[in-house]
Scaffold this motif. Sequence first.
Motif, mmCIF file in Angstrom:
data_model
loop_
_atom_site.group_PDB
_atom_site.id
_atom_site.type_symbol
_atom_site.label_atom_id
_atom_site.label_comp_id
_atom_site.label_asym_id
_atom_site.label_seq_id
_atom_site.Cartn_x
_atom_site.Cartn_y
_atom_site.Cartn_z
ATOM 1 N N GLN A 11 -4.100 13.598 30.103
ATOM 2 C CA GLN A 11 -3.708 14.690 31.266
ATOM 3 C C GLN A 11 -4.048 14.035 32.725
ATOM 4 O OE1 GLN A 11 -6.103 17.616 29.836
ATOM 5 N NE2 GLN A 11 -7.476 17.742 31.701
ATOM 6 N N ASN A 12 -4.935 13.043 32.906
ATOM 7 C CA ASN A 12 -5.401 12.493 34.225
ATOM 8 C C ASN A 12 -4.435 11.199 34.433
ATOM 9 O OD1 ASN A 12 -6.497 11.006 32.001
ATOM 10 N ND2 ASN A 12 -8.615 11.463 32.874
ATOM 11 N N ALA A 13 -3.190 11.041 33.953
ATOM 12 C CA ALA A 13 -2.337 10.150 34.333
ATOM 13 C C ALA A 13 -0.803 10.570 34.346
ATOM 14 C CB ALA A 13 -2.529 8.750 33.396
ATOM 15 N N THR A 14 0.095 9.982 34.764
ATOM 16 C CA THR A 14 1.403 10.376 34.960
ATOM 17 C C THR A 14 1.511 11.421 35.562
ATOM 18 O OG1 THR A 14 1.675 9.078 32.747
ATOM 19 C CG2 THR A 14 3.645 10.189 33.618
ATOM 20 N N PRO A 15 1.234 11.421 36.915
ATOM 21 C CA PRO A 15 1.602 12.705 37.852
ATOM 22 C C PRO A 15 2.996 13.049 37.633
ATOM 23 C CG PRO A 15 1.635 10.719 39.228
ATOM 24 C CD PRO A 15 1.123 10.213 37.594
ATOM 25 N N GLN A 16 2.936 14.363 38.075
ATOM 26 C CA GLN A 16 4.456 15.034 38.040
ATOM 27 C C GLN A 16 5.332 14.788 39.174
ATOM 28 O OE1 GLN A 16 4.422 19.171 37.383
ATOM 29 N NE2 GLN A 16 6.596 19.475 37.732
ATOM 30 N N LYS A 17 4.623 15.211 40.397
ATOM 31 C CA LYS A 17 5.578 15.112 41.722
ATOM 32 C C LYS A 17 5.631 13.664 42.249
ATOM 33 C CE LYS A 17 4.353 19.719 43.832
ATOM 34 N NZ LYS A 17 3.725 20.318 44.639
ATOM 35 N N GLN A 18 4.545 12.681 42.069
ATOM 36 C CA GLN A 18 4.689 11.347 42.610
ATOM 37 C C GLN A 18 4.828 10.381 41.339
ATOM 38 O OE1 GLN A 18 4.924 10.391 45.682
ATOM 39 N NE2 GLN A 18 4.454 12.467 46.274
ATOM 40 N N GLY A 19 5.340 10.985 40.076
ATOM 41 C CA GLY A 19 5.639 10.176 38.944
ATOM 42 C C GLY A 19 6.953 10.618 38.281
ATOM 43 N N LEU A 20 6.798 11.611 37.364
ATOM 44 C CA LEU A 20 8.012 11.986 36.536
ATOM 45 C C LEU A 20 9.010 12.440 37.129
ATOM 46 C CD1 LEU A 20 6.432 13.093 33.095
ATOM 47 C CD2 LEU A 20 7.730 10.984 33.551
ATOM 48 N N ASP A 21 8.955 13.191 38.150
ATOM 49 C CA ASP A 21 9.765 13.698 39.085
ATOM 50 C C ASP A 21 10.474 12.800 39.736
ATOM 51 O OD1 ASP A 21 8.794 16.484 38.228
ATOM 52 O OD2 ASP A 21 8.075 17.073 40.250
ATOM 53 N N LEU A 22 10.249 11.535 40.009
ATOM 54 C CA LEU A 22 10.915 10.613 40.665
ATOM 55 C C LEU A 22 11.509 9.672 39.821
ATOM 56 C CD1 LEU A 22 8.218 9.549 43.327
ATOM 57 C CD2 LEU A 22 10.018 11.219 43.666
ATOM 58 N N MET A 23 11.370 9.948 38.495
ATOM 59 C CA MET A 23 12.177 9.156 37.320
ATOM 60 C C MET A 23 13.543 9.622 37.110
ATOM 61 S SD MET A 23 8.987 7.396 35.012
ATOM 62 C CE MET A 23 7.596 7.085 36.039
ATOM 63 N N THR A 24 14.495 9.599 37.769
ATOM 64 C CA THR A 24 15.715 10.443 37.627
ATOM 65 C C THR A 24 16.764 9.822 36.875
ATOM 66 O OG1 THR A 24 16.463 9.551 39.907
ATOM 67 C CG2 THR A 24 15.107 11.529 39.788
ATOM 68 N N SER A 25 16.667 8.387 36.429
ATOM 69 C CA SER A 25 17.660 7.826 35.545
ATOM 70 C C SER A 25 17.905 8.558 34.456
ATOM 71 C CB SER A 25 17.275 6.410 35.354
ATOM 72 O OG SER A 25 18.274 5.930 34.326
ATOM 73 N N PRO A 26 19.288 8.900 34.167
ATOM 74 C CA PRO A 26 19.597 9.627 32.797
ATOM 75 C C PRO A 26 19.358 8.716 31.633
ATOM 76 C CG PRO A 26 21.556 8.938 33.935
ATOM 77 C CD PRO A 26 20.393 8.597 34.823
ATOM 78 N N ASP A 27 18.788 7.381 31.853
ATOM 79 C CA ASP A 27 18.684 6.487 30.568
ATOM 80 C C ASP A 27 17.469 6.325 30.248
ATOM 81 O OD1 ASP A 27 21.272 5.930 30.272
ATOM 82 O OD2 ASP A 27 21.488 4.737 32.037
ATOM 83 N N LEU A 28 16.415 6.900 30.913
ATOM 84 C CA LEU A 28 15.078 6.779 30.827
ATOM 85 C C LEU A 28 14.784 7.056 29.230
ATOM 86 C CD1 LEU A 28 12.227 6.577 32.199
ATOM 87 C CD2 LEU A 28 12.162 9.115 32.082
ATOM 88 N N SER A 29 13.817 6.035 29.041
ATOM 89 C CA SER A 29 13.188 6.173 27.458
ATOM 90 C C SER A 29 11.563 5.955 27.816
ATOM 91 C CB SER A 29 13.581 5.141 26.324
ATOM 92 O OG SER A 29 15.301 5.419 26.502
ATOM 93 N N ALA A 30 10.759 6.183 26.747
ATOM 94 C CA ALA A 30 9.385 5.973 26.920
ATOM 95 C C ALA A 30 8.652 5.301 25.621
ATOM 96 C CB ALA A 30 8.662 7.020 27.518
#
Length: 508
Positions: free
Chosen positions: A407-426
């Motif tokens: 929970q203390n990594a991968t922020p929302q606003k400065q992280g995931l919200d900026l990853m806008t590619s429809p091809d994202l995988s993880a």
Amino acid sequence: MSRKPAAARRPRRTAASATARVPSVTVRHYCQGIGDCHLLTFTKADGAPFRMLIDCGIHVSITGGPALVADIVGDLKKETGGKIDVLVVTHEHWDHVSGFLTSKDLFKDFSVGDVWMAWTENPADPGAIELDKFKGQALDALQGASRKLDGMQGLNPYMQRVRDGLQAVLGFQFGAAGERVRSARNAAAKLSAKPSPTYFEPGGVPQAIDGLPKLRIYVLGPPRDKAALRLEEKASEMFPLASGGPFARALASGLKMNQADDPTYIDELSPFERNIGTPLSTALNGDRGGDPVVDIGTFTRKHYSGPVSGAAPMEDRDQSWRRIDADWMGIAADLALQLDRGVNNTSLVLAFELIDSGRVFLFPGDAQIGNWLSWKDLKWPGGQATVATADLLARTVYLKVAHHGSQNATPQKQGLDLMTSPDLSAFIPTNKLDAVKVRWGEMPYDAILTALEAKTKGRVIRADDPWLADKNGKPGFAAPSGSIQAVRSAPRDPARGPGGLWVEVDLA
């Protein structure tokens, strides 16, 4: 109107030709759970493979961990022939570097072209030297507190949690038989064919690899700013790191005061002279101290620790819940969190850009919030235009999730919200059952996992996915899908327990 000759007409694109891509990189993620080890294989212009290994370790709490890592190193040797072009050591935590020590006899036969580390590991860097002093003093204080708490009886529930938490944090710093994580990091550094590792700072010119003209590598972290590393209690106060910070100083001072074998220690804050009073350890052992009238030992046990043999029925209750003599060590919890967060924030963060397609693969180590936030203003020269962090994140199609999905990594606003590619995988290097055993609670964190599932349309692979235990297992999504073109896996040796040894993805 005349028709064009058949030879001049553009061929029809089939569904397969429209979506299929030649893999740009193959990533083999090893599935030890709480630990990182990733092999990246690129194909050079002459057809030769270029191999980059990122970390190799496992958390000290994992049963049979060294043997599992030995299996991983054996597989690495088989896959690469023992040739690694670049070894990346993201940061100095046991679950990222332990393999270089516990499997050093296997690694000694490897040929490693270069070792990449962050500036924080450079012994000649003034900032790294200051940081190293902080880490050393903090670890010494935490070890002292852990030893003292391990030997104490009657701890209240809060202090029991502090004791258990210290053991979990120190598990990142120390391996079996007290081996320091520094030894493992140094063992990795010595694998390089060069005299010393190559150290990196954020920003600057993107890295280029000979023979891979279509690849650029951006360094995003760790930051130089102490506040971004989050090693101070308050960024505005800027306590000097070299002195260990106020938490470490207070803890070390308290431990010294409680050492019965140190008669020279003087508590300057005590309102009483040194010869007044009875040490708690003496009273708990049943001694009368210096008072011929009052039995200090019986009084203390009756009202503070208990139960007392031969006491009246109403006095025979256990009074240990009243004890507060260990509560001052609760500060160790704050120091442990500060140290753990700070070391994670020293992670070397790399973004791999495919120049032709503009696609980006992000490997953030265990970067936590301070590291992530420090990237937002970074810019790099990129051909005819300047490349900014937000642009790299927007083009990210593959993410190695930081810090096991905590929970203390991968922020929302400065992280995931900026990853806008429809091809994202993880991919998440995690094991939920092991996390419970280490008392980390929710890992991967449900909110992050839910957000990732939504962002990737379900293209999330976890190191503890059940299908990895089956040699014919497949993920819950079809490939090609997003950035992932193909998926392969291999189960563990049954002697090491259930689960996968590795999962391999072709990315484009």
